[in-house]
Scaffold this active site. Structure first.
Site, PDB file in Angstrom:
ATOM      1  N   CYS A  82      -5.555  -0.584  12.372  1.00 26.47           N
ATOM      2  CA  CYS A  82      -5.338  -1.474  13.521  1.00 26.47           C
ATOM      3  C   CYS A  82      -5.748  -0.798  14.838  1.00 26.47           C
ATOM      4  CB  CYS A  82      -3.899  -1.982  13.517  1.00 26.47           C
ATOM      5  SG  CYS A  82      -3.714  -3.499  14.450  1.00 26.47           S
ATOM      6  N   GLU A 131       1.054   0.565   5.695  1.00 23.86           N
ATOM      7  CA  GLU A 131       2.241   1.419   5.863  1.00 23.86           C
ATOM      8  C   GLU A 131       3.496   0.600   6.159  1.00 23.86           C
ATOM      9  OE1 GLU A 131      -0.201   1.026   7.926  1.00 23.86           O
ATOM     10  OE2 GLU A 131       0.554   0.901   9.986  1.00 23.86           O
ATOM     11  N   HIS A 187      -1.873  -3.236   8.221  1.00 21.14           N
ATOM     12  CA  HIS A 187      -0.863  -2.160   8.192  1.00 21.14           C
ATOM     13  C   HIS A 187      -0.271  -1.958   6.800  1.00 21.14           C
ATOM     14  CE1 HIS A 187      -0.490  -1.644  12.559  1.00 21.14           C
ATOM     15  NE2 HIS A 187      -0.738  -2.943  12.638  1.00 21.14           N
TER      16      HIS A 187
END
Ligand code: GLN
Length: 193
Positions: free
Chosen positions: A78, A175, A173
């Site tokens: 991002c 994560e 994302h």
């Protein structure tokens, strides 16, 4: 050597935790000395303009830029993808990234925070079930150089994941969604570099 995670702003803790889930050592990077003790670098999501300012203030901007030019393995998510792009569209005045990735990215390409969304994607190099991807004020890749491989697209063909040699950049994302396979892909890139 551990993976370094640029820890100036953004969701660096979640990246470190994701590497932990797959048994890989990852450490926060805030100084040039810490950077020298790593064999690769993750640039997290967050706010690219703030990451730029803090990287300059911490004396990390030029060292990171040079390392990427020299082939250091790097993974941007991002805002991290924005920091890796050679050209930033819809950036603020004076905005610049580390560059190195031969793409143009458009910031905030899906609108504002309220236009954030999640979807499932096919991702080159990730086997099994689709990747569940969260997009939060995400960029898209609008132009790619000849040496850039497209790894994932949205159903409308917009590019949201690319690789160029040792550089991996994605708009979303992993994560944040318990998706470890893209981090595993990056570790394979690091091992092969
Ligand atoms: N819109 C942010 C930027 O321009 C990126 C958002 C994110 O990293 N989730 O840096």
């Amino acid at each position: 050597m551990p993976v370094g995670v640029l820890a100036l702003q953004g969701d660096f803790r979640e990246h470190i935790a994701t590497f932990g889930k797959i048994g890989a050592a990852a450490v926060p990077i805030r100084t040039v000395r810490e950077l020298e003790l790593c064999d690769s670098l993750v640039i997290p999501g967050g706010e690219s303009t703030v990451i730029q300012k803090l990287a300059v203030a911490y004396g990390l901007f030029e060292p990171i830029r040079k390392k990427i030019q020299a082939g250091f393995p790097v993974f941007g998510t991002c805002a991290g993808l924005i920091m890796l792009a050679d050209e930033i569209l819809d950036g603020v005045s004076g905005q610049a990234g580390f560059g190195g990735l031969h793409v143009s990215v458009r910031r905030n390409a899906f609108g504002n925070q309220l236009d954030s969304f999640e979807t499932n994607l096919e991702f080159v190099g990730v086997a099994g079930s689709p990747v569940h991807a969260a997009f939060i004020r995400a960029p898209i890749v609008e132009r790619v150089g000849n040496d850039v491989e497209v790894l994932a697209k949205l159903p409308d063909d917009r590019i949201i994941a690319v690789r160029q040699n040792n550089i991996l950049g994605i708009s979303f994302h992993p994560e944040l969604t318990n998706e470890t396979r893209i981090h595993e892909l990056f570790l394979r890139m690091v091992a092969g570099s």
